[in-house]
Each structure stands twice: as structure tokens, then as C-alpha cells.
Write a protein that holds these residues in place. Structure first.
Motif, PDB file in Angstrom:
ATOM      1  N   PRO A 123     -60.721  57.598 -17.185  1.00  0.00           N
ATOM      2  CA  PRO A 123     -61.881  58.207 -17.855  1.00  0.00           C
ATOM      3  C   PRO A 123     -61.648  58.291 -19.363  1.00  0.00           C
ATOM      4  O   PRO A 123     -60.536  58.603 -19.812  1.00  0.00           O
ATOM      5  CB  PRO A 123     -61.959  59.612 -17.228  1.00  0.00           C
ATOM      6  N   PRO A 124     -62.670  58.014 -20.175  1.00  0.00           N
ATOM      7  CA  PRO A 124     -62.505  58.101 -21.635  1.00  0.00           C
ATOM      8  C   PRO A 124     -61.991  59.459 -22.102  1.00  0.00           C
ATOM      9  O   PRO A 124     -61.241  59.550 -23.075  1.00  0.00           O
ATOM     10  CB  PRO A 124     -63.915  57.818 -22.171  1.00  0.00           C
ATOM     11  N   GLU A 275     -59.103  51.787 -31.186  1.00  0.00           N
ATOM     12  CA  GLU A 275     -60.025  51.193 -32.153  1.00  0.00           C
ATOM     13  C   GLU A 275     -61.308  50.751 -31.463  1.00  0.00           C
ATOM     14  O   GLU A 275     -62.410  50.938 -31.994  1.00  0.00           O
ATOM     15  CB  GLU A 275     -59.371  49.987 -32.836  1.00  0.00           C
ATOM     16  N   ALA A 276     -61.166  50.154 -30.280  1.00  0.00           N
ATOM     17  CA  ALA A 276     -62.342  49.704 -29.541  1.00  0.00           C
ATOM     18  C   ALA A 276     -63.240  50.881 -29.193  1.00  0.00           C
ATOM     19  O   ALA A 276     -64.471  50.801 -29.328  1.00  0.00           O
ATOM     20  CB  ALA A 276     -61.914  48.958 -28.272  1.00  0.00           C
ATOM     21  N   ILE A 277     -62.648  51.999 -28.745  1.00  0.00           N
ATOM     22  CA  ILE A 277     -63.449  53.181 -28.402  1.00  0.00           C
ATOM     23  C   ILE A 277     -64.213  53.680 -29.626  1.00  0.00           C
ATOM     24  O   ILE A 277     -65.412  53.973 -29.568  1.00  0.00           O
ATOM     25  CB  ILE A 277     -62.545  54.296 -27.828  1.00  0.00           C
ATOM     26  N   GLY A 278     -63.528  53.753 -30.777  1.00  0.00           N
ATOM     27  CA  GLY A 278     -64.201  54.208 -31.989  1.00  0.00           C
ATOM     28  C   GLY A 278     -65.289  53.255 -32.450  1.00  0.00           C
ATOM     29  O   GLY A 278     -66.389  53.696 -32.827  1.00  0.00           O
ATOM     30  N   ASP A 279     -65.017  51.957 -32.393  1.00  0.00           N
ATOM     31  CA  ASP A 279     -66.007  50.983 -32.848  1.00  0.00           C
ATOM     32  C   ASP A 279     -67.218  50.943 -31.919  1.00  0.00           C
ATOM     33  O   ASP A 279     -68.363  50.819 -32.380  1.00  0.00           O
ATOM     34  CB  ASP A 279     -65.376  49.590 -32.933  1.00  0.00           C
ATOM     35  N   ILE A 280     -66.987  51.040 -30.617  1.00  0.00           N
ATOM     36  CA  ILE A 280     -68.103  51.031 -29.667  1.00  0.00           C
ATOM     37  C   ILE A 280     -68.960  52.279 -29.846  1.00  0.00           C
ATOM     38  O   ILE A 280     -70.202  52.221 -29.791  1.00  0.00           O
ATOM     39  CB  ILE A 280     -67.576  50.926 -28.220  1.00  0.00           C
ATOM     40  N   LEU A 295     -73.917  56.347 -19.096  1.00  0.00           N
ATOM     41  CA  LEU A 295     -74.102  55.011 -19.653  1.00  0.00           C
ATOM     42  C   LEU A 295     -73.133  54.758 -20.796  1.00  0.00           C
ATOM     43  O   LEU A 295     -72.525  53.682 -20.886  1.00  0.00           O
ATOM     44  CB  LEU A 295     -75.543  54.844 -20.134  1.00  0.00           C
ATOM     45  N   TYR A 296     -72.952  55.778 -21.642  1.00  0.00           N
ATOM     46  CA  TYR A 296     -72.008  55.639 -22.745  1.00  0.00           C
ATOM     47  C   TYR A 296     -70.590  55.456 -22.217  1.00  0.00           C
ATOM     48  O   TYR A 296     -69.839  54.594 -22.692  1.00  0.00           O
ATOM     49  CB  TYR A 296     -72.089  56.872 -23.648  1.00  0.00           C
ATOM     50  N   ASP A 297     -70.201  56.247 -21.218  1.00  0.00           N
ATOM     51  CA  ASP A 297     -68.859  56.115 -20.644  1.00  0.00           C
ATOM     52  C   ASP A 297     -68.649  54.727 -20.039  1.00  0.00           C
ATOM     53  O   ASP A 297     -67.553  54.151 -20.128  1.00  0.00           O
ATOM     54  CB  ASP A 297     -68.622  57.188 -19.585  1.00  0.00           C
ATOM     55  N   GLY A 302     -66.261  49.359 -20.095  1.00  0.00           N
ATOM     56  CA  GLY A 302     -66.446  47.910 -20.132  1.00  0.00           C
ATOM     57  C   GLY A 302     -65.908  47.289 -21.398  1.00  0.00           C
ATOM     58  O   GLY A 302     -65.336  46.188 -21.372  1.00  0.00           O
ATOM     59  N   GLY A 303     -66.064  48.007 -22.525  1.00  0.00           N
ATOM     60  CA  GLY A 303     -65.561  47.490 -23.792  1.00  0.00           C
ATOM     61  C   GLY A 303     -64.049  47.431 -23.838  1.00  0.00           C
ATOM     62  O   GLY A 303     -63.467  46.456 -24.323  1.00  0.00           O
ATOM     63  N   VAL A 304     -63.388  48.480 -23.335  1.00  0.00           N
ATOM     64  CA  VAL A 304     -61.926  48.499 -23.330  1.00  0.00           C
ATOM     65  C   VAL A 304     -61.385  47.435 -22.371  1.00  0.00           C
ATOM     66  O   VAL A 304     -60.400  46.746 -22.672  1.00  0.00           O
ATOM     67  CB  VAL A 304     -61.400  49.896 -22.954  1.00  0.00           C
ATOM     68  N   LEU A 305     -62.031  47.290 -21.204  1.00  0.00           N
ATOM     69  CA  LEU A 305     -61.601  46.265 -20.254  1.00  0.00           C
ATOM     70  C   LEU A 305     -61.748  44.875 -20.861  1.00  0.00           C
ATOM     71  O   LEU A 305     -60.834  44.032 -20.764  1.00  0.00           O
ATOM     72  CB  LEU A 305     -62.420  46.371 -18.964  1.00  0.00           C
TER      73      LEU A 305
END
Length: 517
Positions: A123-124, A275-280, A295-297, A302-305
């Protein structure tokens, strides 16, 4: 973004890294553009994983590029490989091309990408608990700080053997004696070339239109290239000799695992994940989408994967790890266009520029001083990003202690890079034992890696404490005597927690006011 995509392969494949041939460096630049275009389309598309609640990709304009974070690890590892004989050197001590060393970096980075892939299913909220800004901020800052040194070396002429200004041999001049218009390292001409790029970036920011400000780095590079071409620093020979087209796997490198860089690369992938979490999150914000909820989670997951999978695929495609770039957020905010079709158009542009390898050959021919003027600004912006992340941390005693402990060794390793080189004196034939010692040395001599590990450990060990004294000083009102009108006559003023001051007395000459008080 284009400048960020081409810089890592030029640095890692150049004289300060694997010393690859000009053909191989051109191939790496072309392939970097092609792979960025392909892997960006994965982030943008967003696939649902069959019969699971998980996704691959963000479904946003999340463009990826070659990560800067790998540069200090790769250059440090290659220097170690040259020192221990894995990479070849000539009888005169000149470093020869080391494709096996570059392949070891690719293989190890592909393996370490499994960490980010595995963490993507957490989980984020839990990820932010283990890797808060207190950990990622100083790490990102030190990545930028460590890279600035490489950029300045290029600015002065190059980061190869010529920077020692030898009195004989093929590298008396930079970048080599046979290069067009070679000069000694640190010559005023090199400094001026880099300065033209740097000043152009500043002028674009001061006088340029919004679109010029967004492309100031590329415009600075263009101005530097024009000046360099007009003054004889360019040679068309490499461009003429380059093939018309290129693609992935035209050149290959033998993949292997180099154990000493496993721990530093794990730290790299943790940073890439955060970085990916912050940029997304920023992309959702500028795209006017929710930054909380299911939806955001799912977009974060999906972005981190996709970020971890892209790192693995990039290694298999002969390119170092990718990261989600933040530049697209400024473009979205400027143009107010968050349509994914614009992202696919950018992917197509990257693919085309990579396939036509004459473009890559022109980029490889850019003089080191011009490239250094650009990358100095780029790498300093990475350090500033880390400072911005640190600024979101509340400066309690605990957090100050963690930052102090982590940054002390991190800055020390950058300022004195060989401080840990003589701790282990083992000279036996046990390669596993020697590799273990090399891993410890590489971590301790890589500033951002040792900072990351210390920050993670202390953040988990040290509990949050109630700052009673500091809280009291901020929440209570305190009375002080101040000079209220600049005349030297003092009056009583009350300062509350917000810093507002209310004058109670303008001076001691008012008898009525004194009597009432």
C-alpha cells in the motif's frame, strides 16, 4: 527532457565510465531514445492485470527517461573494475573499452529492479511510512551534489585522463590529442563554451516566453553547439561515418552480475520508486485528477510497478534504469493539455529520433565543455529537488538528528571519495570474500547510498517524540521589548505564534499611557 535522456549514456559510456568506442556511444544514445519512447507508452497506457486488483502504468502523461541516479554508482563501479583488473588497461595505464563492465551494470540493475516490482504491491501508505521525505530528500540531494563534480570536469574539458594534464601521451590535451581543436584541461576556451550554455539558460528564464523557459536547457545546448561549430570544435567525420538507422541490440553487451553494486542499486531503486510516487502525484494534480482515494492509489501502484518493470526491460535493452520524469508536469500546467494522445506523440518523436542514428551521432559529437555547461545546471536542479523534499520535513530534534547523522557520512564520502579504500587489506584468492569487501567499500564511498541506508535505519529505530519545549515556545505568547518606530525609543510589543506584533506603547513620553498601564 531530451537533455536528460542523452546525458547518462554519454557519461557512463564515455571516458569517465566504460570508455566505449564512438560507435557504441552513438548506439547507446540512439537506444536510450528508442527505449524511452517504448517504455513511456507502457506508463501512459495503463493495463489491468487479469484477475487481480492491480494495474501496470498510470494512465497519465508519465514520460520516462534514463535516470541520473545510476551515474555515480556506475562510474564508481567501473573505476573499481579497472582497479581490480576486470576492465582492461594498457601497459601505459590508459583505460581501454570495457563492454563487459557495462554489461555487468546492466545485468545487476535488471536483477535489482525486482525490489521495486515487489514494493509496488505494498500500500502507498506503507511505502511512505518506510521511505518518507526524511529518507528520500537527503538522498536525492546528494545524488545531485555528487553529479555536479562530473559535470564541472566536463565543463573544463573532459573527465577522462586529460583532466590530470599529463606531460606526454595521447591525452595531453582534451578530449584527446587527435580531437578537433584540442586544448589543455581547464583552458579559458572550454570555460567560455560552457559558460555560453549556462548564461543562455539564465537569459531564457529571465526574458523568455513560458515555452522558452520550459525548453531553456535545450536552447542553451543549441547556442553552445552553434558557438562550438563556428569556432572549430566539431568534426563531421563521426556523423558522416554513422549508419543511417539504428535499433535495439545492434550492439550487445555480455550480461553478468557484479555483486559489489547490488546494495547501491537497491538504494537507487528505492529512490526511483519514491520519485515516481511524487511525480505521479504531481501529474494527477496538474491534470485536475484526485490525489487521494482508490483510483489514485491504483495509479500509484501501477506507476511504481511499471517503473520497476521498465528498469528491468531497460537493462535487457542495453540501457541503464529508467525513471519517471517530472518535466512533463510543467508542460501540462503550461499548455493545459493532459490528453494521453500528446504523450503518445512524444513517444513517437523519441522513437523516430532514436532510429535515425545520424541524430545520435551529432549528440555524441557535442564537445564536453558544452555538455558540461548543460549538465551542471541539470544536476544542480536534482540537488535542489532534494532540498525541496527536505523542506517538507518538520525540523524536530529527532529529524534534525537523523539528517545530521545521514548527511555527515554522505557529504564526507563525496568530499573524500577514497576515505574507506584502505580499510580492508585482504589480498587472497577468495573472489567471494573480495567481492563482499568491495561491496562494503563501494557503499561507504557512494555518498547517497550510505546516506540512504543510515536514514532508513534511524527513521525506523528512533521513535517520534513530543517536542514539548519547542511546541510551547511556538504556541504561547511572549512579551518582548522592541524598537517600534526606528527612533531608538522602545515600547512593549506582544508576539504570538504567527509572528504578528502589536504595539502597546509607542514611547515613554506619553504620561497618560504610562498611567493606564
Amino acid at each position: 527532457m531530451l537533455a536528460g535522456v542523452i546525458s547518462p549514456p554519454l557519461i557512463i559510456g564515455g571516458q569517465g565510465g566504460a570508455n566505449l568506442s564512438a560507435d557504441q556511444q552513438q548506439y547507446l544514445v540512439s537506444t536510450s531514445l528508442i527505449v524511452c519512447g517504448i517504455l513511456s507508452s507502457i506508463q501512459i497506457t495503463r493495463f489491468h492485470i487479469y484477475k487481480t486488483p492491480y494495474y501496470l502504468g498510470t494512465g497519465l502523461i508519465s514520460v520516462v527517461g534514463t535516470s541520473f541516479a545510476i551515474i555515480p554508482v556506475a562510474t564508481g563501479a567501473l573505476a573499481q573494475m579497472y582497479a581490480n583488473g576486470i576492465c582492461p588497461t594498457s601497459a601505459g595505464g590508459v583505460k581501454l573499452p570495457c563492454p563487459h563492465g557495462y554489461g555487468a551494470i546492466l545485468g545487476t540493475s535488471s536483477l535489482c529492479a525486482l525490489l521495486e516490482i515487489g514494493l509496488s504491491f505494498m500500500p502507498p501508505r506503507l511505502l511512505r511510512r518506510f521511505f518518507p521525505p526524511l529518507v528520500t530528500g537527503p538522498t536525492v540531494m546528494l545524488i545531485g551534489v555528487s553529479l555536479i563534480g562530473t559535470a564541472l570536469e566536463n565543463w573544463a574539458g573532459g573527465n577522462g585522463l586529460c583532466k590530470t594534464r599529463p606531460t606526454s601521451g595521447p591525452f595531453q590535451l582534451c578530449p584527446s590529442n587527435t580531437a578537433p581543436h584540442p586544448l589543455p584541461w581547464g583552458s579559458a576556451e572550454f570555460i567560455g563554451l560552457g559558460f555560453s550554455v549556462f548564461v543562455t539558460i539564465i537569459l531564457c528564464e529571465r526574458f523568455g516566453s513560458p515555452i522558452m523557459k520550459s525548453t531553456s536547457v535545450i536552447l542553451g545546448l543549441l547556442v553552445g553547439c552553434i558557438i562550438a561549430a563556428a569556432t572549430g570544435y566539431f568534426s563531421p567525420d563521426a556523423i558522416d561515418a554513422a549508419p543511417a538507422a539504428s535499433f535495439i541490440w545492434v550492439h550487445t553487451f555480455p550480461l553478468s552480475i557484479y555483486g559489489p553494486i547490488v546494495l547501491p542499486l537497491l538504494a537507487v531503486y528505492i529512490i526511483l520508486m519514491m520519485e515516481a510516487i511524487g511525480d505521479i502525484t504531481a501529474t494527477c494534480d496538474v491534470s485536475r485528477l484526485d490525489v487521494d482515494g482508490k483510483l489514485y492509489d491504483s495509479r500509484i501502484q501501477g506507476g511504481v510497478l511499471a517503473d520497476g518493470l521498465n528498469g528491468m526491460l531497460a537493462g535487457l535493452c542495453t540501457i541503464t534504469p529508467m525513471s519517471t520524469f517530472a518535466q512533463n508536469n510543467g508542460v501540462i500546467a503550461l499548455t493545459r493539455c493532459a490528453n494521453r494522445k500528446a504523450g503518445y506523440a512524444a513517444c513517437f518523436f523519441l522513437l523516430i529520433t532514436g532510429i535515425f542514428s545520424k541524430f545520435a551521432a551529432a549528440l555524441v559529437s557535442i564537445p564536453g565543455a558544452v555538455l558540461g555547461g548543460m549538465t551542471t545546471f541539470l544536476f544542480a536542479s536534482v540537488a535542489v529537488s532534494g532540498i525541496r523534499i527536505i523542506s517538507t520535513v518538520e525540523f524536530t530534534r529527532r529529524n534534525r538528528f537523523i539528517l545530521t547523522a545521514a548527511l555527515s557520512l554522505g557529504f564526507g564520502a563525496i568530499l573524500v571519495p577514497d576515505w574507506f579504500a584502505h580499510v580492508f587489506t585482504y589480498t587472497g584468492n577468495n573472489r567471494a570474500k573480495q567481492g563482499f569487501f568491495n561491496a562494503i567499500v563501494l557503499v561507504m564511498e557512494t555518498g547517497f547510498a550510505v546516506t540512504a541506508f543510515i536514514a532508513i535505519i534511524l527513521n525506523l529505530l528512533l521513535t517520534e517524540e513530543l517536542e514539548e519545549e519547542e511546541a510551547a515556545s511556538l504556541s504561547t505568547k511572549e512579551t518582548e521589548v522592541v524598537d517600534t518606530d526606528g527612533t531608538g525609543v522602545r515600547g512593549v510589543s506582544i508576539s504570538d505564534a504567527s509572528g504578528r506584533h502589536g504595539d502597546l506603547e509607542k514611547g515613554v513620553n506619553s504620561a497618560d499611557a504610562i498611567q493606564k498601564s
